[in-house]
Design a protein around this motif. Structure first.
Motif, mmCIF file in Angstrom:
data_model
loop_
_atom_site.group_PDB
_atom_site.id
_atom_site.type_symbol
_atom_site.label_atom_id
_atom_site.label_comp_id
_atom_site.label_asym_id
_atom_site.label_seq_id
_atom_site.Cartn_x
_atom_site.Cartn_y
_atom_site.Cartn_z
ATOM 1 N N SER A 78 0.734 -1.181 -0.024
ATOM 2 C CA SER A 78 -0.166 -0.199 -0.048
ATOM 3 C C SER A 78 0.837 1.168 -0.136
ATOM 4 O O SER A 78 2.110 1.247 0.603
ATOM 5 C CB SER A 78 -0.966 0.070 1.256
ATOM 6 N N VAL A 133 0.737 5.329 1.014
ATOM 7 C CA VAL A 133 0.053 6.621 1.250
ATOM 8 C C VAL A 133 0.844 7.771 0.818
ATOM 9 O O VAL A 133 1.944 8.189 1.443
ATOM 10 C CB VAL A 133 -0.292 6.560 2.730
ATOM 11 N N THR A 173 -3.630 5.859 -1.554
ATOM 12 C CA THR A 173 -4.244 6.599 -1.125
ATOM 13 C C THR A 173 -3.545 8.006 -1.360
ATOM 14 O O THR A 173 -2.362 8.117 -0.811
ATOM 15 C CB THR A 173 -4.629 6.720 0.507
ATOM 16 N N GLY A 178 -7.973 2.579 -5.224
ATOM 17 C CA GLY A 178 -7.626 3.585 -4.100
ATOM 18 C C GLY A 178 -8.308 4.669 -4.025
ATOM 19 O O GLY A 178 -9.712 4.895 -4.558
ATOM 20 N N GLN A 179 -7.961 5.926 -3.366
ATOM 21 C CA GLN A 179 -8.696 6.774 -3.002
ATOM 22 C C GLN A 179 -8.042 8.147 -2.915
ATOM 23 O O GLN A 179 -6.848 8.344 -2.713
ATOM 24 C CB GLN A 179 -9.657 6.695 -1.852
ATOM 25 N N VAL A 225 -8.049 11.720 -0.713
ATOM 26 C CA VAL A 225 -8.722 12.223 0.520
ATOM 27 C C VAL A 225 -8.322 13.682 0.834
ATOM 28 O O VAL A 225 -7.000 13.942 0.601
ATOM 29 C CB VAL A 225 -7.871 11.526 1.837
ATOM 30 N N THR A 239 -5.077 6.922 8.539
ATOM 31 C CA THR A 239 -4.964 6.303 6.976
ATOM 32 C C THR A 239 -4.233 4.965 7.042
ATOM 33 O O THR A 239 -4.535 3.992 6.546
ATOM 34 C CB THR A 239 -4.751 7.358 6.136
ATOM 35 N N GLU A 254 -5.045 0.980 6.412
ATOM 36 C CA GLU A 254 -4.298 0.332 5.313
ATOM 37 C C GLU A 254 -3.650 -0.892 5.920
ATOM 38 O O GLU A 254 -3.614 -2.154 5.023
ATOM 39 C CB GLU A 254 -3.184 1.224 4.561
#
Length: 303
Positions: free
Chosen positions: A183, A185, A238, A267-268, A270, A294, A298
């Protein structure tokens, strides 16, 4: 396919941050001076992955024997040596360690230092990341649970580190068995160097990205350096942005989510209201608490 976008309203930010007691006036957005002036937190270990003074990792460990999930932390600074890196990220590294993660805080050769640019800077990140596997048993790390967290230029490098398995075999950056990052971020990071480079140049200058990838003298310079050119990666991403970010404004994160979503990745984006480019990497801010939450979410997905 939909492209998730989450806008965290101010009351939700406060709740997520765990802030209690009466509401006070919202603090002013953090500046680059606030970022640079942060006190340094001492790491548990300092590990050299090369011979250059910049080729080091600082390791922050939680309590307990492990094996601990690992956060690869990659600092920002326009790829420029003058912005250092480890001192400014040590605060959030210490905070994450207290939350139960081993933090692999990476420094790399930056523009202004010998060997920086292409391929040196990218090979530094790759070597530092892959060093987790041989050191896992010694330090109680879990190489199967790895998340990359990067800010701004470091957000680009975090996305790139997670996409290395897609690098063409003809590239000097190719490695046969890169460590799997599950993942990413990315905090105000650059997912698409070609399309978003001009935005980044507004704060960091027009030469930072061209110099770091040697755009002037390499054909297809984006092909092995831009995360957008390596899609799909199969890695969940993310993109987090403050809505007051002047370096990589909010629409850049949304655009990259749409880009990787169209390629089949998940994903996204934010958005954090009232947060600047630097609020997301200072551990005393509400914005940082959103980032930490977050990260926790994850890691929970990895079980």
């Amino acid at each position: 396919m939909s492209h998730p976008f989450i806008y965290i309203r101010r009351p939700a930010v406060l709740a997520l941050a765990g802030l209690l007691g009466p509401m006070t006036a919202q603090a002013a957005p953090k500046t680059v001076d606030d970022y640079m002036a942060q006190p340094r937190v001492v790491a548990d270990h300092r590990i050299a992955y090369g011979t250059d003074p910049a080729q080091v990792v600082e390791l922050f460990l939680p309590t307990g024997r492990g094996p601990h999930p690992v956060v690869i932390l990659i600092h920002s600074g326009c790829y420029l040596a003058k912005y250092e890196g480890l001192p400014q990220t040590s605060g959030i590294a210490g905070d994450l360690a207290r939350r139960g993660y081993a933090v692999w805080n990476v420094v790399y050769r930056k523009l202004g230092e010998s060997g920086a640019g292409y391929p040196g800077t990218f090979l530094d990140v790759a070597t530092a990341v892959d060093r987790i596997r041989p050191d896992a048993a010694r330090y109680g790390l879990d190489p199967r649970r790895v998340l990359a967290l990067g800010h701004s230029a470091g957000g680009h490098l975090a996305l790139w580190a997670a996409a290395r398995h897609r690098i063409p075999v003809t590239s000097p950056l190719w490695r046969s068995d890169p460590l799997r990052v599950r993942s990413v971020v990315s905090l105000s990071g650059i997912g698409d160097l070609e399309r978003q480079g001009r935005v980044f140049a507004g704060a960091c200058g027009p030469e930072s990205i061209p110099q770091i990838i040697r755009l002037a003298d390499r054909e297809a310079a984006y092909a092995d350096t831009s995360p957008a050119a390596l899609l799909p990666t199969g890695v969940r991403v993310t993109m987090i942005s403050g809505d007051l970010d002047h370096v990589m404004p909010l629409p850049t994160g949304r655009a990259y989510v749409a880009r990787f979503g169209a390629a089949g990745d998940v994903g996204q984006a934010v958005a954090i209201p009232g947060a600047s480019h630097f609020d997301v990497v200072i551990p005393t801010t509400p914005a940082w608490k959103v980032v930490a939450a977050t990260v926790a979410t994850e890691f929970a997905r990895m079980r």
